[in-house]
Motif scaffolding. Structure first.
Motif, PDB file in Angstrom:
ATOM      1  N   SER A 218       0.830  -1.197   0.000  1.00 37.71           N
ATOM      2  CA  SER A 218       0.000   0.000   0.000  1.00 37.71           C
ATOM      3  C   SER A 218       0.869   1.252   0.000  1.00 37.71           C
ATOM      4  N   ASN A 219       0.307   2.321  -0.540  1.00 43.61           N
ATOM      5  CA  ASN A 219       1.063   3.572  -0.664  1.00 43.61           C
ATOM      6  C   ASN A 219       1.487   4.085   0.715  1.00 43.61           C
ATOM      7  N   GLY A 220       2.769   4.377   0.849  1.00 46.06           N
ATOM      8  CA  GLY A 220       3.299   4.903   2.100  1.00 46.06           C
ATOM      9  C   GLY A 220       3.605   3.854   3.137  1.00 46.06           C
ATOM     10  N   SER A 221       3.416   2.568   2.819  1.00 50.79           N
ATOM     11  CA  SER A 221       3.652   1.525   3.820  1.00 50.79           C
ATOM     12  C   SER A 221       5.136   1.397   4.133  1.00 50.79           C
ATOM     13  N   THR A 222       5.411   0.909   5.338  1.00 49.71           N
ATOM     14  CA  THR A 222       6.785   0.707   5.798  1.00 49.71           C
ATOM     15  C   THR A 222       6.939  -0.735   6.253  1.00 49.71           C
ATOM     16  N   GLY A 223       8.192  -1.126   6.479  1.00 44.71           N
ATOM     17  CA  GLY A 223       8.461  -2.478   6.944  1.00 44.71           C
ATOM     18  C   GLY A 223       8.104  -3.531   5.912  1.00 44.71           C
ATOM     19  N   VAL A 224       8.204  -3.177   4.651  1.00 45.60           N
ATOM     20  CA  VAL A 224       7.840  -4.091   3.569  1.00 45.60           C
ATOM     21  C   VAL A 224       8.964  -5.094   3.351  1.00 45.60           C
ATOM     22  N   SER A 274      15.704  -1.222   4.288  1.00 46.48           N
ATOM     23  CA  SER A 274      15.580   0.180   4.733  1.00 46.48           C
ATOM     24  C   SER A 274      15.694   1.152   3.559  1.00 46.48           C
ATOM     25  N   THR A 275      14.976   0.864   2.479  1.00 47.54           N
ATOM     26  CA  THR A 275      15.079   1.686   1.264  1.00 47.54           C
ATOM     27  C   THR A 275      13.696   2.167   0.844  1.00 47.54           C
ATOM     28  N   LEU A 276      13.603   3.432   0.417  1.00 46.84           N
ATOM     29  CA  LEU A 276      12.359   4.008  -0.085  1.00 46.84           C
ATOM     30  C   LEU A 276      12.269   3.760  -1.590  1.00 46.84           C
ATOM     31  N   TYR A 277      11.181   3.116  -2.022  1.00 48.54           N
ATOM     32  CA  TYR A 277      10.965   2.820  -3.443  1.00 48.54           C
ATOM     33  C   TYR A 277       9.718   3.554  -3.933  1.00 48.54           C
ATOM     34  N   TYR A 278       9.802   4.019  -5.208  1.00 47.35           N
ATOM     35  CA  TYR A 278       8.673   4.674  -5.871  1.00 47.35           C
ATOM     36  C   TYR A 278       8.231   3.806  -7.047  1.00 47.35           C
ATOM     37  N   ALA A 292      -2.658   6.565 -16.632  1.00 49.29           N
ATOM     38  CA  ALA A 292      -1.555   6.420 -15.681  1.00 49.29           C
ATOM     39  C   ALA A 292      -2.095   6.479 -14.261  1.00 49.29           C
ATOM     40  N   GLY A 293      -1.567   5.594 -13.433  1.00 54.96           N
ATOM     41  CA  GLY A 293      -1.910   5.623 -12.025  1.00 54.96           C
ATOM     42  C   GLY A 293      -1.090   6.662 -11.294  1.00 54.96           C
ATOM     43  N   PRO A 294      -1.399   6.912 -10.033  1.00 51.01           N
ATOM     44  CA  PRO A 294      -0.620   7.877  -9.246  1.00 51.01           C
ATOM     45  C   PRO A 294       0.752   7.311  -8.906  1.00 51.01           C
ATOM     46  N   LEU A 295       1.613   8.150  -8.419  1.00 47.83           N
ATOM     47  CA  LEU A 295       2.932   7.719  -7.973  1.00 47.83           C
ATOM     48  C   LEU A 295       2.797   7.181  -6.549  1.00 47.83           C
ATOM     49  N   TRP A 296       3.169   5.925  -6.353  1.00 43.72           N
ATOM     50  CA  TRP A 296       3.109   5.300  -5.034  1.00 43.72           C
ATOM     51  C   TRP A 296       4.524   5.120  -4.501  1.00 43.72           C
ATOM     52  N   HIS A 297       4.602   4.860  -3.184  1.00 40.29           N
ATOM     53  CA  HIS A 297       5.908   4.600  -2.594  1.00 40.29           C
ATOM     54  C   HIS A 297       5.750   3.714  -1.362  1.00 40.29           C
ATOM     55  N   PHE A 298       6.821   3.035  -1.003  1.00 36.79           N
ATOM     56  CA  PHE A 298       6.874   2.220   0.220  1.00 36.79           C
ATOM     57  C   PHE A 298       8.323   2.116   0.659  1.00 36.79           C
ATOM     58  N   THR A 299       8.515   1.697   1.916  1.00 41.38           N
ATOM     59  CA  THR A 299       9.863   1.558   2.473  1.00 41.38           C
ATOM     60  C   THR A 299      10.046   0.135   2.970  1.00 41.38           C
ATOM     61  N   THR A 300      11.151  -0.494   2.606  1.00 42.31           N
ATOM     62  CA  THR A 300      11.430  -1.867   3.052  1.00 42.31           C
ATOM     63  C   THR A 300      11.887  -1.862   4.509  1.00 42.31           C
TER      64      THR A 300
END
Length: 610
Positions: A218-224, A274-278, A292-300
């Motif tokens: 999900s957009n903005g999720s962390t601990g992925v 510990s990396t932010l991906y778009y 086009a969909g929106p720009l999403w991001h998550f952090t591992t």
């Protein structure tokens, strides 16, 4: 009175030659105009405006109508920015002119406008559109008002393809498809006289895909997880098949990493901790429309070390472990990383490393030593260099296995010996190969099989036998048992007891010499001394005694004058002599046999009457 004469009618004759010429020219002009109108379509009233481009017309398509006799008409449908659909009529709704003289084809469009705009020569609708229907009517009017004809519609697929619609179909008035106007250019049908034929031109515009949504992660999720896959949902309002372009990376303008994939998932491969991906998704339908969909991001998540090695086998502190035991344990990694293991193993509390970087969860230390304490531990490593050391474990191997007692040997009497005393002590050799074990013995002895057990659990290596039978073969064996319930049996041995050479003794105790015996039907019985012989009147009970000091008495047999009469096997040995006699001296003989066949006898003379 003067008679009036009747005046005759005369045709009018133009005396002026100029007027005659004018009349002829008028008649000819009327004929030409009428003929031209019958052969050509009537031009509708034009709209006073600028050119089509300035009016905002985006596209239009001309539909032509022909029949074999040469009649012709056409109509135009299209779209313009300033036009609108349906009432009220606007400047883009061009009226159909009045019908010419027969024969003619008359075609018009109907946009549900009130009279006189219910028959349009040109019908422009609002641009752009999604779904639209142009109602088309065609009427054939022959000169005789009866004859049908074949009407052929034609159009330009190139002009059709310039529209925004993905589907333009010529249909019956009821909606049954007739021709795909994007691919085909004509349609012919039989047209009756004076009956308008209705058609529909049905247009469907392609709509772009819906916006990709529901991203996972999900957009903005962390601990992925670093092994996460990307997924999303997307659909198309027209039900078109979709493909996707995937943009993914560590920057806010991620590069395209995949294109034209048909599934709504993407595996980016192992990610960094510990990396932010778009990422974003561009959906394409099969008409090259995209969304086009929106720009999403998550952090591992951060890297976690491997699980601490646990659940050892052999279990910690276990005893009695086989010398062939393997070591095994549980491991793994909470992040799903690949894990390798270092194994430390030995007989000291600081065991040395015996193997490293192995992937298996087990280790074979080889053959171990009896009754030894072994120490071991495992260190787990993940693919990112993080480690987790297990605790120090230990176990003890089994003691030296118990060995059964020695098989009893050296029998006495020796196997197969003869003339053994009937009172003999059996003896043998025994023992156990394991120091500290104690041994007991079971003794089996007899003359038939299976041999009976005559002694059990005795600790000595001898056993006394008394009063054996003479001249008899005895069999015996010994079974040795240790205190671990292990056993070992000897062979079956034999010996033969001493031969019985002594005759049994036998004596007749009734009748007795020198007596008269009288027995009348067991009513009158007398025994009287007469001194000189033995006389028996009636029946008499013959009684004998027998003995044998060695093998014992087997039986006693009774004879009269060497004629066998009876046998008795138990003392007192008796036989009832009830046969009639004729006062004649009979010889009474009694024979005794011992158990080995030795025989002795006693006899006497008896006078028998009745």
């Amino acid at each position: 009175m003067k008679k009036r004469t009747k005046r005759k009618n005369r045709p009018i004759v133009f005396k002026d030659n100029f007027l005659n010429k004018i009349l002829v020219l008028a008649i000819i002009l009327l004929f030409v105009i009428t003929s031209f109108s019958a052969a050509q379509p009537q031009n509708p009233t034009t709209i006073t405006t600028t050119d089509d481009q300035a009016r905002g017309i985006v596209w239009d398509v001309t539909v032509n109508f022909n029949e074999p006799g040469g009649a012709y008409d056409y109509t135009v449908f299209g779209e313009a920015h300033g036009a609108h659909d349906g009432p009220p009529a606007d400047a883009y709704d061009v009226l159909k002119p009045p019908a010419p003289m027969p024969p003619y084809i008359r075609a018009w469009l109907n946009d549900n406008l009130p009279f006189p705009y219910n028959k349009l020569w040109k019908d422009y609708r609002h641009y752009p559109g999604i779904n639209k229907i142009w109602n088309l009517s065609v009427q054939w009017t022959p000169s005789d008002d009866l004859s049908p004809t074949t009407v052929t519609m034609t159009w330009s697929p190139t002009a059709i393809n310039s529209t925004e619609y993905a589907s333009i179909t010529l249909c019956t008035s009821g909606g049954t498809p007739l021709k795909n106007m994007l691919l085909e250019s004509s349609y012919s049908f039989s047209c009756p006289a004076d009956i308008p034929q209705g058609f529909k031109i049905i247009c469907f515009a392609n709509q772009p895909p819906n916006v990709p949504s529901n991203p996972t992660p999900s957009n903005g999720s962390t601990g992925v997880s670093v092994n996460a896959d990307l997924s999303w949902t997307c659909s198309d309002p027209d039900g078109d098949s979709l493909t996707y372009d995937v943009y993914f990376g560590e920057g806010s303008s991620p590069p395209k990493v995949a294109s034209n994939i048909s599934v709504s998932t993407y595996d980016p491969g192992p990610l960094s901790y510990s990396t932010l991906y778009y990422w974003k998704i561009v959906a394409w339908d099969n008409h090259d429309a995209s969304r086009a969909g929106p720009l999403w991001h998550f952090t591992t998540h951060i890297n976690n070390p491997p699980n601490t090695p646990n659940n050892p086998d052999p279990s910690n502190g276990a005893t009695g472990i086989s010398l062939n035991a393997n070591l095994s344990w549980n491991g793994g990694d909470p992040d799903g990383d690949s894990v390798t293991y270092d194994v430390y193993f030995g007989i000291t509390s600081s065991p040395p490393k015996v193997v490293n970087n192995q992937t298996a969860l087990s280790y074979d230390p080889g053959i171990l030593t009896y009754y030894t304490v072994y120490y071991w531990r495992i260190v787990a490593w993940d693919s990112h260099g993080a480690s987790a050391a297990g605790p120090l474990w230990h176990f003890t191997t089994i003691s030296m296995p118990n060995r059964p007692p020695y098989a009893p040997s050296n029998p006495s009497p020796a196997n197969g010996s003869t003339e053994i005393s009937v009172n003999v002590a059996l003896s043998w050799s025994g023992g156990d190969p394991d120091s500290g074990d104690f041994v007991t013995y079971d003794v089996f002895c007899g003359i038939t099989f299976p041999l009976p057990k005559i002694a059990a659990n005795q600790t000595g290596t001898s056993h006394a036998l008394d009063h054996l039978l003479y001249s008899t073969k005895y069999y015996w064996k010994i079974v040795a048992w240790d205190n671990h319930q292990a056993s070992n049996a000897s062979s079956v041995w034999s010996f033969t007891s001493k031969t019985d050479s002594t005759l049994p003794t036998v004596k007749i105790t009734s009748p007795i010499k020198g007596f008269l015996y009288v027995n009348f039907w067991d009513i009158i019985t007398r025994k009287l001394p007469i001194f000189f012989t033995t006389i028996v009147v009636g029946k008499i009970e013959v009684i004998a005694t027998a003995a044998d000091s060695q093998s014992g008495v087997d039986r006693v047999e009774f004879y009269i004058d060497d004629e066998y009469k009876a046998t008795d096997t138990t003392a007192p040995y008796t036989w009832t002599w009830s046969e009639w006699g004729y006062f004649f001296p009979y010889r009474l003989n009694v024979k005794a046999y011992d158990c080995v066949g030795n025989q002795n006898s006693a006899e006497m003379r008896v006078w028998k009457v009745f």
